[in-house]
Design a protein around this motif. Structure first.
Motif, short mmCIF file in Angstrom:
data_model
loop_
_atom_site.label_atom_id
_atom_site.label_comp_id
_atom_site.label_asym_id
_atom_site.label_seq_id
_atom_site.Cartn_x
_atom_site.Cartn_y
_atom_site.Cartn_z
N THR A 80 47.96 42.87 45.84
CA THR A 80 48.34 43.71 46.98
C THR A 80 47.76 45.11 46.89
O THR A 80 47.48 45.75 47.91
CB THR A 80 49.88 43.80 47.08
OG1 THR A 80 50.40 44.24 45.82
CG2 THR A 80 50.47 42.45 47.45
N ASP A 81 47.55 45.61 45.67
CA ASP A 81 47.03 46.97 45.50
C ASP A 81 45.79 47.03 44.64
O ASP A 81 45.40 48.10 44.18
CB ASP A 81 48.11 47.88 44.89
CG ASP A 81 48.53 47.42 43.50
OD1 ASP A 81 48.18 46.27 43.12
OD2 ASP A 81 49.20 48.19 42.80
N GLU A 82 45.14 45.87 44.41
CA GLU A 82 44.04 45.85 43.45
C GLU A 82 43.02 44.78 43.81
O GLU A 82 43.37 43.71 44.31
CB GLU A 82 44.61 45.59 42.05
CG GLU A 82 43.66 45.87 40.92
CD GLU A 82 44.37 45.76 39.57
OE1 GLU A 82 43.68 45.58 38.56
OE2 GLU A 82 45.63 45.86 39.54
N LEU A 83 41.77 45.06 43.52
CA LEU A 83 40.68 44.10 43.70
C LEU A 83 39.79 44.16 42.46
O LEU A 83 39.38 45.25 42.03
CB LEU A 83 39.87 44.42 44.95
CG LEU A 83 38.62 43.56 45.20
CD1 LEU A 83 39.01 42.11 45.49
CD2 LEU A 83 37.78 44.14 46.33
N GLU A 84 39.50 42.99 41.88
CA GLU A 84 38.65 42.92 40.69
C GLU A 84 37.55 41.88 40.90
O GLU A 84 37.79 40.83 41.50
CB GLU A 84 39.46 42.50 39.45
CG GLU A 84 40.54 43.45 39.04
CD GLU A 84 41.32 42.92 37.84
OE1 GLU A 84 40.87 41.92 37.22
OE2 GLU A 84 42.38 43.48 37.53
N ILE A 85 36.37 42.19 40.38
CA ILE A 85 35.27 41.22 40.33
C ILE A 85 34.83 41.14 38.87
O ILE A 85 34.52 42.16 38.25
CB ILE A 85 34.10 41.64 41.22
CG1 ILE A 85 34.53 41.67 42.68
CG2 ILE A 85 32.92 40.69 41.05
CD1 ILE A 85 33.49 42.20 43.64
N GLU A 86 34.81 39.93 38.33
CA GLU A 86 34.44 39.74 36.92
C GLU A 86 33.19 38.88 36.83
O GLU A 86 33.15 37.77 37.36
CB GLU A 86 35.59 39.07 36.16
CG GLU A 86 35.34 38.95 34.67
CD GLU A 86 36.54 38.38 33.93
OE1 GLU A 86 36.48 38.27 32.70
OE2 GLU A 86 37.54 38.02 34.60
N LEU A 87 32.17 39.40 36.17
CA LEU A 87 30.90 38.70 35.98
C LEU A 87 30.66 38.48 34.50
O LEU A 87 30.83 39.42 33.70
CB LEU A 87 29.76 39.50 36.60
CG LEU A 87 29.90 39.86 38.09
CD1 LEU A 87 28.78 40.79 38.51
CD2 LEU A 87 29.92 38.60 38.95
N LYS A 88 30.26 37.26 34.14
CA LYS A 88 30.02 36.93 32.73
C LYS A 88 28.66 36.26 32.54
O LYS A 88 28.29 35.38 33.33
CB LYS A 88 31.08 35.96 32.20
CG LYS A 88 32.47 36.50 31.98
CD LYS A 88 33.32 35.45 31.27
CE LYS A 88 34.72 35.98 30.96
NZ LYS A 88 35.61 35.88 32.12
N ALA A 89 27.96 36.65 31.49
CA ALA A 89 26.83 35.90 30.98
C ALA A 89 27.31 35.22 29.70
O ALA A 89 27.75 35.90 28.75
CB ALA A 89 25.64 36.81 30.69
#
Length: 267
Positions: free
Chosen positions: A130-139
């Motif tokens: 509701t109060d947060e947005l995350e994008i996680e990228l992994k190699a």
């Protein structure tokens, strides 16, 4: 005859890889993906403790994972987080409201840790609260050498959190970047033991400041047929780049100790 031998070897390697457990570690990912049509339910629990005063945090994730074929898999998560800590003002232990979020993961395997020189996969995950947005990228890199498994992850995670500053809505931005290394020794067809080491870093855009810490601890993994369970104990070893005036471990952003268990059922 040589062609038959090569084909037979490839089929054996493929069979071993398809039946193998796709996770031995709980924090560090491996390159394997599910076969087409294969599904897994994973239940994660992470316990975090250890700040200046009493503190306990529990994170839960339920993941539904599906193999799409062509070295691609997708997963959906339901996440929750509960925190309780000592309040210096009231002198009581205060429990914060439960935080709920959802995530969507995509993972593609480019090469295999058994059949190729090194396993490699790309991973992307988006989490919305509701109060947060995350994008996680992994190699993701891994390699099986005899009865040992080595894995390394390079992780970049931008995060945007909506908050209020002086009565106005504002967005705070953080950039997290981690380096994971994990090692496992295969005792037999069911058991693995080893360790995970994580260097965690956070860059705060507004303050133009970076903090970092080193974590490391043992892992234990068990798998049988369509079931596996992994456990990692992960104490904070040292604060590598602490805020000004802080020495030793960093208990502002992290805790002294955390442990995670993941249980999975494939069908």
């Amino acid at each position: 005859m040589k062609k038959i031998f090569i084909i037979a070897s490839f089929l054996i390697l493929s069979a071993l890889n398809s039946n193998a457990q796709d996770r031995v570690f709980t924090y560090t990912y491996q390159s394997n993906v599910l076969n087409k049509g294969q599904k897994e339910i994973e239940v994660w629990t992470t316990l975090l403790t250890g700040k200046e005063n009493y503190y306990r945090e529990i994170k839960n994730r339920v993941e539904y994972e599906v193999g799409l074929g062509s070295n691609l898999q997708v997963a959906f998560y339901m996440n929750s987080k509960q925190k309780a800590g000592f309040d210096d003002v009231t002198g009581e232990i205060v429990m914060e409201p439960t935080e709920i979020s959802v995530s969507n993961e995509w993972k593609y395997k480019f090469s295999d840790p058994v059949a190729d020189k090194i396993g490699f996969a790309g991973y992307g995950e988006i989490t919305v609260a509701t109060d947060e947005l995350e994008i996680e990228l992994k190699a993701i890199f891994d390699k099986k050498i005899g009865i040992t498994l080595h894995a390394a992850n390079l992780i970049f995670e931008p995060e945007w959190q909506t908050t209020t500053i002086e009565g106005k809505v504002a967005t705070e931005t953080e950039y997290k970047y981690d380096v994971n290394y994990a090692f496992a020794y295969n005792i037999n067809k069911n058991w693995n033991v080893g360790a995970e080491i994580i260097n965690r870093n956070i860059y705060f855009k507004e303050n133009k400041a970076t903090i970092s810490a080193l974590f490391g601890g043992p892992i234990l993994s068990y798998n049988a047929n369509n079931f596996w369970i992994n456990l990692t104990a992960l104490p904070q070893i040292a604060g590598l780049h602490n805020p000004e005036g802080m020495s030793g471990v960093n208990i502002d952003e992290w805790t002294k100790f955390e442990t995670r268990v993941i249980v999975s059922f494939a069908f």
